[in-house]
Scaffold this motif. Structure first.
Motif, PDB file in Angstrom:
ATOM      1  N   ASP A  10      -8.212   5.428  -2.683  1.00 46.86           N
ATOM      2  CA  ASP A  10      -8.127   4.813  -1.461  1.00 46.86           C
ATOM      3  C   ASP A  10      -9.226   5.233  -0.426  1.00 46.86           C
ATOM      4  N   HIS A  31       2.676   1.985 -10.436  1.00 48.82           N
ATOM      5  CA  HIS A  31       1.703   2.844 -11.391  1.00 48.82           C
ATOM      6  C   HIS A  31       1.419   2.604 -12.632  1.00 48.82           C
ATOM      7  N   ALA A  36      -4.243   8.669  -5.611  1.00 51.66           N
ATOM      8  CA  ALA A  36      -4.213   7.702  -4.669  1.00 51.66           C
ATOM      9  C   ALA A  36      -5.225   7.844  -3.478  1.00 51.66           C
ATOM     10  N   THR A  37      -5.237   9.357  -3.046  1.00 46.35           N
ATOM     11  CA  THR A  37      -6.278   9.527  -2.154  1.00 46.35           C
ATOM     12  C   THR A  37      -7.598   9.366  -2.650  1.00 46.35           C
ATOM     13  N   ARG A  66      -6.974  -4.042  -5.154  1.00 44.55           N
ATOM     14  CA  ARG A  66      -6.430  -3.247  -6.371  1.00 44.55           C
ATOM     15  C   ARG A  66      -6.864  -4.151  -7.725  1.00 44.55           C
ATOM     16  N   PHE A  99       1.712   1.784  -3.507  1.00 50.49           N
ATOM     17  CA  PHE A  99       0.681   2.456  -4.371  1.00 50.49           C
ATOM     18  C   PHE A  99       0.566   3.867  -4.076  1.00 50.49           C
ATOM     19  N   ARG A 100       0.718   4.169  -2.852  1.00 50.74           N
ATOM     20  CA  ARG A 100       0.509   5.722  -2.359  1.00 50.74           C
ATOM     21  C   ARG A 100       1.860   6.373  -2.676  1.00 50.74           C
ATOM     22  N   THR A 105       0.749  -1.067   0.098  1.00 54.14           N
ATOM     23  CA  THR A 105       0.114   0.009  -0.086  1.00 54.14           C
ATOM     24  C   THR A 105       0.815   1.169   0.079  1.00 54.14           C
ATOM     25  N   LYS A 158      -0.362  11.825  -5.391  1.00 55.64           N
ATOM     26  CA  LYS A 158      -1.016  11.757  -4.108  1.00 55.64           C
ATOM     27  C   LYS A 158      -2.562  11.873  -4.224  1.00 55.64           C
TER      28      LYS A 158
END
Length: 256
Positions: free
Chosen positions: A215, A114, A211-212, A144, A88-89, A85, A208
């Motif tokens: 997620d 990515h 991803a935010t 995912r 991923f971020r 994770t 960022k």
């Protein structure tokens, strides 16, 4: 820094992280923690603007969890989910160069990146095959894959433990490009080198924000997007970008 199960090299602003654990680059708890350390170090290294993640040899990207480390299975499950994770971020672009088969945790690791480039050879296949062992994907694979492929296709691949060739994975969007064995790393490097020329602050802000939103929630993503907009608008890179545009030249971004 030296690692027991990895190699890390940086050339022309591109870092290459290679899982070096023959014969199939399986991942034990120690490797998970080494990957975290490597990515933490690269996050602070201004000489690394993009990362390629691959496996050693021509057989395997990663076969997933190393069953010989069964005594650490519970801890590895928690740490694998957490570290994957974190990747991923990650706020620098990460390209998975899938150089062979990628099963279980190896497939989950590739999905955390990515971008995914995959070699097209008869033995190179990718999938979440854990149900064959009576277990389930535990390093965020159920989440995912659903983000990438949607609910129904994800359930099909996981419940039937399907192993996809590179063209099959490309067709459904699990990988982004299919490469020959000779061209995999050169194409990954070409992509990474272009990304390394992009404005680092803006790249980090985009990664960022996306991803935010994925997620958490759309609204949380919007907040992070606005924060990024404010941050980059007053940066030296923004000045350079506009100046280069009016001067009709390529910008040179410094990450300031």
């Amino acid at each position: 820094m030296s690692y027991e199960n990895l190699t890390v090299e940086i050339t022309n602003k591109v870092a290459t992280v290679t899982i070096n654990k023959p014969p199939v680059n399986s991942v034990n708890l120690a490797t998970i923690l080494e990957l975290e350390k490597a990515f933490d170090d690269l996050a602070e290294n201004k000489d690394a603007r993009a990362i390629i993640l691959t496996g050693s040899g021509e057989k395997s990207f990663s076969a997933g969890f190393d069953v010989s480390d069964a005594g650490n299975a519970a801890k590895a499950g928690e740490e694998g989910q957490r570290v994957w994770t974190k990747i991923f971020r990650y706020t620098k672009p990460v390209i998975a160069a899938v150089n062979g088969f990628a099963f279980g945790g190896g497939c989950e690791l590739a999905m955390a990146c990515h971008f995914r480039l995959m070699v097209d050879t008869p033995k190179a296949k990718i999938g979440l095959t854990e149900l064959n062992l009576g277990i389930i994907p535990g390093w965020a694979g159920t989440q995912r894959m659903a983000i990438l492929l949607g609910r129904t296709k994800t359930l099909e691949l996981i419940l039937f433990s399907k192993r996809l060739t590179a063209p099959e994975a490309f067709e459904i969007g699990l990988v982004d490009k299919v490469c020959t064995p000779e061209n995999l790393m050169s194409e990954a490097r070409a992509m990474a080198e272009v990304l390394a020329t992009r404005p680092p602050l803006a790249v980090a802000s985009v990664l960022k924000a996306v991803a935010t939103g994925v997620d958490f929630t759309f609204d949380e993503g919007l907040k992070v997007e606005l924060e990024g907009t404010k941050r980059v608008s007053t940066s030296k890179d923004a000045v350079e970008g506009f100046t280069a545009f009016f001067e009709k030249r390529d910008p040179v971004f410094t990450g300031e």
